[in-house]
Design an enzyme around this catalytic site. Sequence first.
Site, short mmCIF file in Angstrom:
data_model
loop_
_atom_site.label_atom_id
_atom_site.label_comp_id
_atom_site.label_asym_id
_atom_site.label_seq_id
_atom_site.Cartn_x
_atom_site.Cartn_y
_atom_site.Cartn_z
N ASP A 25 7.19 9.16 -3.08
CA ASP A 25 7.19 10.59 -2.78
C ASP A 25 5.95 10.95 -1.95
O ASP A 25 5.35 12.00 -2.08
CB ASP A 25 7.21 11.44 -4.06
CG ASP A 25 7.73 12.86 -3.82
OD1 ASP A 25 7.52 13.73 -4.69
OD2 ASP A 25 8.33 13.10 -2.76
N ASP A 60 2.21 6.43 -9.71
CA ASP A 60 0.85 6.40 -9.16
C ASP A 60 -0.20 6.64 -10.22
O ASP A 60 -1.39 6.72 -9.93
CB ASP A 60 0.71 7.43 -8.02
CG ASP A 60 0.92 8.87 -8.51
OD1 ASP A 60 1.33 9.05 -9.69
OD2 ASP A 60 0.69 9.80 -7.73
#
Lengths: 286, 461
Positions: B328, B303
């Site tokens: 996640d 990310d």
Amino acid sequence: MRLVILDDYDKASDWAARYIMNRILQFNPGPDKYFVMGLPTGSTPVGTYKKLIEFHKAGQLSFRYVKTFNMDEYVAIPRDHPESYHSFMWANFFKHIDILPENAHILDGNAEDLEEECRQYEEKIKEAGGVELFLGGIGPDGHIAFNEPGSSLVSRTRVKTLAKETIIANSRFFGGDLAKVPTMALTVGVGTVMDSREVMILITGAHKALALYKAIEEGVSHMWTVSAFQQHRKVIFVCDEDATLELKVKTVKYFKGLMHVHNKLIEPMENGPEKKKRKVDEGINK
Amino acid sequence: MSRQKSSASLKRKCQDDKGKVVKGRGPWSATVYGYLEMPSNRSTSTIYQFYNCRILKDGKLQREDLWIRDGKILNPEKLFFDEKGYADVRIDCKNLLIAPGYIDVQINGGFGVDFSSDVENVEEGVSKVAKGLLAYGCTSFCPTIVTSPPEIYRQIIPRIKLRDGSSEGAGVLGIHIEGPFISKDKKGAHPEKYLKKFRQGWDDVMETYSTLDGVKLFTIAPELEHSSDIIKQLVKRNIRVSVGHSSANLSQAEAAVKAGATCITHLFNAMGPFHHRDPGIVGLLTSHKIPKGVTLFYGMIADGIHTDPAALRIAYRAHPQGIVLVTDAITAMGLPIGSYKVGQQEFEVTPEGRAFVLGTKTLIGSIVTMDKCVKHFLEATNCSTEEALEAGTRHPAEMLGIAAQKGTLDYNSDADFILLDDELNVQATYIAGELVWDKVKGNHDKRGVQRKGISGFKDIV
């Protein structure tokens, strides 16, 4: 005989494809009248197939009412082997066009009874009404399909053992390993192709020059089976400059001089089905 | 929809009054050319052909058509020669890319759902996330349960069932158990009071979880005593073992691999940092002790926040075959900008796409989605589009041992795929060959009905 000489491979492929397209359009096939074609494999017709696919994708040509009969297939290699002629035809032609699977005929080299398979193939051709246009290539040894030197010029579809020269020529598709090349094949006979209403032979490349010379400037001989077409009413040889290297200058000049006549055969059709319909519409609206 | 019906309606459109076949009229004429009459097809199932597309096959984006029948990818050559069959429905993909659907092996929740604490509505929670994931191109996932007390496991694990994807949501491949057998020093956001060690061995495991049915992936800290035995037991039960939330050194990590561990949980996060004399778990990427024929996979939260792009590049260059993109993601993922209270947590989602503990600048966790991970990964590493796509599809499938069915567009695999533009934005999501989400109309909830066209798609059903 027509001998159509183009500058290079691409131009020859283009000419041949346009000729085929015009033949199909002129024939105007429909559900009661299929256009039956014989088809070859190998590196020579790849360019022609590409062009035909282009015409199809451009919306100019449909194969919906075309039936095809391939010339040959290896014996005893799996149908989905990357070098089988089924795989070749799928990848290079069938998957890109709208031909119906039941109209695309290829000999089955894994049939239980090979002779019966050959006999049935001849039957199917007969049932389809005979071949309108048989497209073919030529081997370096002058063979048509797998009719190796020594094949009867009136032969029919049968099992053939491949000549050494053919095996060597084909080994390039099997990683250069001669042991991997199939030794037998099912093939249409010279007679089978002679039965068709028109034959078009594609010959490109300097390595085919001798074969072309033997085929058209010497006599009919079962040692150069393509020479049998000297006795066919309607045969066209489409070749590039390199393939004419063994021909007499006189022959080449004569046929090159006829190109303006040949090119009329590939002109976009004036009265094609589309234009005809428009004319009819206009007629109605008048 | 029966073939007779579609054939008749197609005939009507394609033939003039005299029954003469004309080129198809209407907006779908381009797609119908060549199929002006629908002759009989031997197969009873509808065959779909996606054309004018580039598909990810054999690691390359190729200009090939994608054929689907009965929810599986079909081999058109076999169809042509063996069955003399052809397409019933052709869909023009307008030159988009087709990739397998993304697979997320580590996701803790989203859309306001937390897999580890919503004991009351386990099934609805999983379904809600499963449905929401379709918009991000994710067609399969592993709901992840973080460190929790035994009562939670006892109630939740049996209720998260493996299931196929559909228009109702992405498929559940199995549960990812992350804790409580992890390191206290590297617990991250996991609650310390529920962390555990192995005292007797396997009994501790069953005491903690009650059941491991449906568990596909297990994160463990290999420095814990008895962990190697536990790993062997897990592997015997066909559970993939991943080392993570650990301060193990390289030898301890290698011992875990020797015992059968094949994965690393979110590389770099919750583990000892790489040191040139003590590479730690990160050293597994280039370890010589990985058994022959075994690929070591490592999850990466791509990310741009959890790992610096430079570190991502180092890992990728060291071991490109093993990278598995994961989100996640937590509860806040998928929620619009605003403040929320979920359970005991208060947080806010900002316009920049981050979630902070309310009133602070502390990140509460990841809220990235798989499609963003793939895009970020592509940009950060400058890898090929194919490699970026495989990091979110083929690699996670291989990691879980399901690469024959998922994460691929090979013949006979499950027809879970996504249509992407050249910037890898998801345009449409398909599961088992059925359109389940598209950019214009969103989720397609009604099963089997594909009437809704996507703007620009000519679906001639």
